[in-house]
Write a protein that holds these residues in place. Sequence first.
Motif, PDB file in Angstrom:
ATOM      1  N   LEU A  48      20.505  -6.884 -33.750  1.00 45.49           N
ATOM      2  CA  LEU A  48      20.980  -6.893 -32.366  1.00 45.49           C
ATOM      3  C   LEU A  48      22.302  -6.135 -32.275  1.00 45.49           C
ATOM      4  O   LEU A  48      23.211  -6.344 -33.086  1.00 45.49           O
ATOM      5  CB  LEU A  48      21.173  -8.331 -31.885  1.00 45.49           C
ATOM      6  CG  LEU A  48      21.772  -8.505 -30.486  1.00 45.49           C
ATOM      7  CD1 LEU A  48      20.837  -7.950 -29.419  1.00 45.49           C
ATOM      8  CD2 LEU A  48      22.107  -9.972 -30.219  1.00 45.49           C
ATOM      9  N   ARG A  71      23.535 -13.087 -27.962  1.00 44.09           N
ATOM     10  CA  ARG A  71      23.344 -13.272 -29.400  1.00 44.09           C
ATOM     11  C   ARG A  71      22.802 -14.660 -29.710  1.00 44.09           C
ATOM     12  O   ARG A  71      21.949 -14.827 -30.605  1.00 44.09           O
ATOM     13  CB  ARG A  71      24.652 -13.027 -30.155  1.00 44.09           C
ATOM     14  CG  ARG A  71      24.475 -13.018 -31.657  1.00 44.09           C
ATOM     15  CD  ARG A  71      25.773 -12.725 -32.409  1.00 44.09           C
ATOM     16  NE  ARG A  71      26.205 -11.343 -32.293  1.00 44.09           N
ATOM     17  CZ  ARG A  71      27.058 -10.769 -33.144  1.00 44.09           C
ATOM     18  NH1 ARG A  71      27.552 -11.464 -34.169  1.00 44.09           N
ATOM     19  NH2 ARG A  71      27.430  -9.505 -32.980  1.00 44.09           N
ATOM     20  N   ALA A  78      23.158  -8.917 -36.721  1.00 43.72           N
ATOM     21  CA  ALA A  78      23.738  -8.347 -35.508  1.00 43.72           C
ATOM     22  C   ALA A  78      24.919  -7.466 -35.880  1.00 43.72           C
ATOM     23  O   ALA A  78      25.532  -7.633 -36.935  1.00 43.72           O
ATOM     24  CB  ALA A  78      24.177  -9.453 -34.543  1.00 43.72           C
TER      25      ALA A  78
END
Length: 349
Positions: A179, A193, A210
């Motif tokens: 992400l 998130r 992420a």
Amino acid sequence: MEVAVLPGDGIGPEVTEATLAVLEAVAKRHALGLRFTSHRAGAMAYRDTGTDLSDEVFEACRRADAILLGAMGWPGIRAADGTELAPQITLRQRLGLYAGIRPIRAIPGVPLALADPRAAEIDLVILRESTEGLFYSKDRGTVTEDWAEETLRLTRPVTERLARRAFILAGQRRHRVTLVDKANVFRAFAWMRDIFTTIAADHPDVRFDAAYVDAMALDLLRRPWEYDLLPTENMFGDILSDLGAGLIGGMGFAPSADVGDEYAVFQPSHGTAPDIAGRALANPTAMILSAAMMLDWLGEAPMQEAAAELREAVDRAFAGGLRTPDIGGAHGTAEAARRVIAALGGKGS
């Protein structure tokens, strides 16, 4: 299957014509039964009719099985508020096309920006949320004498759908989702998130991590071959997909799809290129690869076989010496299409 075709402006009609020639060849080989209907939309339509996407054209798109769209927009033709005309964004928002799928893949024979030999292994997908984020503010921004304001908005239903699609796509590829956000500064991205982290638990076979968008911009230059599936907010995806295209030869090699639960639009990531419009120099590869994505999305086995053959033909054509002007060659739009057609089914160019 009916495909609504919107050639658009500038080089849009040129790459569309080349792509339809390739599609007709592969459709004949696989007996696909595709029917193409052409419709007018974009900046020139706005200039001549006062609307860049008429209700009639929108309804034709909504009724079609898929939408194939050329580049749209033109310098000097703007909406009353000074913004660029973008019917493609209107289609995304009105049809709920929340998932912008933008493959970034090195093509054999195409010169790459990075000298590292591992650059030939670049094969990632930027999954751009296409209806919300900062683009939510399109036509909603506030401008006064002293300040201007745009609003970034994310919603749970769309963010959850984007996350699920990311993990499903990664499960069909190299099983990694990264992400891309700015969760260290903005609450909206920390919230995003959290949603991805929760949905990641339902996909234990996919590695999830992420990265902040600024760090990812750096890593796409340092080690892009390590990444697989990069979901991100609308504006971040807009910027990073152009950066990614630069790694694999330029915008002429960057296809895209905007997909929802019922509808989908397929178009090259590039713009209308006014400097070369009408000169038969445009590289149609991004449009051809977008058409291959369309065939995949239509779902039937013969369509998917044709899509794979189309991508293989593009690879064979460039590996065999096809060189479009954007990478220093002399093979124009029609010649590029001819060479891809010749490469279908394993033939040489």
